[in-house]
Design a protein around this motif. Structure first.
Motif, PDB file in Angstrom:
ATOM      1  N   LYS A   1       0.805  -1.230   0.000  1.00 59.67           N
ATOM      2  CA  LYS A   1       0.000   0.000   0.000  1.00 59.67           C
ATOM      3  C   LYS A   1       0.834   1.275   0.000  1.00 59.67           C
ATOM      4  O   LYS A   1       0.333   2.355   0.318  1.00 59.67           O
ATOM      5  N   GLY A   2       2.124   1.158  -0.342  1.00 58.23           N
ATOM      6  CA  GLY A   2       2.967   2.341  -0.422  1.00 58.23           C
ATOM      7  C   GLY A   2       3.016   2.881  -1.841  1.00 58.23           C
ATOM      8  O   GLY A   2       2.479   2.276  -2.777  1.00 58.23           O
ATOM      9  N   ILE A   3       3.648   4.038  -1.997  1.00 51.83           N
ATOM     10  CA  ILE A   3       3.796   4.656  -3.316  1.00 51.83           C
ATOM     11  C   ILE A   3       5.278   4.873  -3.591  1.00 51.83           C
ATOM     12  O   ILE A   3       5.988   5.479  -2.781  1.00 51.83           O
ATOM     13  N   LEU A   4       5.742   4.366  -4.720  1.00 51.88           N
ATOM     14  CA  LEU A   4       7.106   4.616  -5.158  1.00 51.88           C
ATOM     15  C   LEU A   4       7.038   5.726  -6.202  1.00 51.88           C
ATOM     16  O   LEU A   4       6.627   5.505  -7.336  1.00 51.88           O
ATOM     17  N   PHE A   5       7.409   6.932  -5.797  1.00 52.80           N
ATOM     18  CA  PHE A   5       7.273   8.080  -6.679  1.00 52.80           C
ATOM     19  C   PHE A   5       8.120   7.910  -7.943  1.00 52.80           C
ATOM     20  O   PHE A   5       9.125   7.199  -7.949  1.00 52.80           O
ATOM     21  N   ASP A   6       7.691   8.584  -9.002  1.00 49.72           N
ATOM     22  CA  ASP A   6       8.285   8.369 -10.323  1.00 49.72           C
ATOM     23  C   ASP A   6       9.797   8.553 -10.345  1.00 49.72           C
ATOM     24  O   ASP A   6      10.519   7.763 -10.958  1.00 49.72           O
TER      25      ASP A   6
ATOM     26  N   GLN B   1      18.590   6.604   1.525  1.00 56.11           N
ATOM     27  CA  GLN B   1      18.398   7.554   2.623  1.00 56.11           C
ATOM     28  C   GLN B   1      17.155   8.405   2.391  1.00 56.11           C
ATOM     29  O   GLN B   1      16.382   8.670   3.318  1.00 56.11           O
ATOM     30  N   ARG B   2      16.960   8.838   1.164  1.00 56.26           N
ATOM     31  CA  ARG B   2      15.775   9.634   0.833  1.00 56.26           C
ATOM     32  C   ARG B   2      14.510   8.780   0.893  1.00 56.26           C
ATOM     33  O   ARG B   2      13.472   9.214   1.386  1.00 56.26           O
ATOM     34  N   LEU B   3      14.623   7.564   0.379  1.00 51.14           N
ATOM     35  CA  LEU B   3      13.456   6.689   0.302  1.00 51.14           C
ATOM     36  C   LEU B   3      12.896   6.377   1.687  1.00 51.14           C
ATOM     37  O   LEU B   3      11.678   6.240   1.865  1.00 51.14           O
ATOM     38  N   LYS B   4      13.772   6.284   2.682  1.00 51.58           N
ATOM     39  CA  LYS B   4      13.322   6.007   4.052  1.00 51.58           C
ATOM     40  C   LYS B   4      12.304   7.036   4.527  1.00 51.58           C
ATOM     41  O   LYS B   4      11.306   6.689   5.160  1.00 51.58           O
ATOM     42  N   PHE B   5      12.598   8.313   4.242  1.00 54.31           N
ATOM     43  CA  PHE B   5      11.799   9.389   4.816  1.00 54.31           C
ATOM     44  C   PHE B   5      10.891  10.100   3.811  1.00 54.31           C
ATOM     45  O   PHE B   5      10.008  10.852   4.198  1.00 54.31           O
ATOM     46  N   GLU B   6      11.120   9.870   2.529  1.00 56.00           N
ATOM     47  CA  GLU B   6      10.334  10.568   1.512  1.00 56.00           C
ATOM     48  C   GLU B   6       9.476   9.629   0.676  1.00 56.00           C
ATOM     49  O   GLU B   6       8.792  10.079  -0.245  1.00 56.00           O
ATOM     50  N   GLY B   7       9.535   8.344   1.000  1.00 58.38           N
ATOM     51  CA  GLY B   7       8.769   7.398   0.211  1.00 58.38           C
ATOM     52  C   GLY B   7       8.065   6.346   1.041  1.00 58.38           C
ATOM     53  O   GLY B   7       6.863   6.125   0.903  1.00 58.38           O
ATOM     54  N   PHE B   8       8.818   5.707   1.945  1.00 61.88           N
ATOM     55  CA  PHE B   8       8.271   4.561   2.667  1.00 61.88           C
ATOM     56  C   PHE B   8       8.076   4.817   4.155  1.00 61.88           C
ATOM     57  O   PHE B   8       7.770   3.893   4.911  1.00 61.88           O
TER      58      PHE B   8
END
Length: 292
Positions: free
Chosen positions: A42-47, A95-102
């Motif tokens: 149910k998460g979103i992986l931004f483009d 590092q970004r994905l931890k806080f800006e994606g998931f």
């Protein structure tokens, strides 16, 4: 497979074609997990994340393929530099994905952090021979003795760091297995769920023991914990083998509903613990002669 076994820092032991190939493949498999985990959870992986991950996937895959039939006189330093550049980009992205994606999705966050830690570990493997200041995994928030000491500058520190790292990875793997497809995993027999929990507790206990001996670290007390790690790691491999092949532990009605991603991750985890087994066997042979 040649690998960094905590012996003398030498070209053959620390950086080899086989080692680069192993971690290149591991890296693009990590990316495959990230690309396929968001939607089921149910998460979103931004483009932009999606595009960058796919680009890095191809980079790591190309490195792996190009090293397939090379000779020993291949410029290994060049290939390591190439790998490390891609790995640096991957670490920044994680590092970004931890806080800006998931962020806010526990299993996605855990998987991202888990992969981040492994990519940091790879940097430590190659760091001693690169002789540059930009190969150290800085600016990553992680509280552990591995982060403090990394693989160190001598065999004692290196063995400590190796055990600490692989115990962290080992403790997280049961949770990752249980949460790839949580609805199906909740239907597993209680016995197998308890066995996975027991493995996680045993790996955590290894690192607890490591912290307890940190101030009085020596080859003898470290050797005792190394043997404990070998036993836990072997028990986990036996459990994983029994789990994937036994109808009793993974009933057909559950197995048939699991996504392909589940089996890919399971095989990936098995390969990592086989790697850890080979690594610790080399450490035992080089630092703790089996004849002693």
């Amino acid at each position: 497979m040649d690998m960094f076994d905590c012996g003398i820092y030498s070209f053959v032991n620390a950086i080899t074609i086989e080692t680069i190939r192993y971690w290149s493949k591991n890296s693009y498999q990590h990316i495959d997990v990230l690309l396929n985990s968001a939607t089921p959870n149910k998460g979103i992986l931004f483009d932009s994340f999606n595009n960058d991950l796919k680009r890095l996937y191809k980079t790591f895959q190309n490195i792996y393929n190009e090293l397939d039939d090379v000779k020993r006189d291949t410029n290994v330093y060049f290939m390591v530099k190439r790998f490390l550049i891609a790995n640096d980009h991957f670490i920044i992205l994680l590092q970004r994905l931890k806080f800006e994606g998931f962020n806010g999705f526990p299993i996605l966050y855990q998987v991202t952090y888990h992969i981040l830690y492994e990519q940091m570990y790879v940097k430590e493997i190659f760091r001693p021979l690169m002789c540059t200041g930009d190969v150290y995994p800085d600016n990553v928030i992680i509280n552990s003795n591995f982060r403090r000491m990394a693989l160190g500058t001598n065999p004692l520190q290196c063995i400590y760091g190796q055990i600490y790292f692989w115990s962290i990875i080992g403790a997280e793997h049961p949770s990752i297995i249980m949460n790839i497809s949580p609805n199906e995993m909740e239907q597993l027999p209680k016995k197998i769920i308890n066995e996975f929990n027991d493995i996680a507790n045993r790996f955590n206990k290894i690192n607890y023991k490591l912290s307890c001996i940190y101030s009085k670290l020596n080859m003898m007390n470290l050797g005792i914990i190394l043997k404990d790690f070998c036993n836990v790691n072997e028990d986990f491999l036996v459990l994983l083998d029994r789990f994937k092949d036994s109808v009793e532990n993974l009933p057909a009605n559950i197995k048939n509903n699991l996504p392909k991603l589940f089996f890919a991750i399971l095989e990936h985890i098995i390969k990592e613990h086989e790697y850890a087994k080979l690594l610790t066997e080399k450490i035992m042979e080089s630092q703790y002669s089996r004849n002693n």
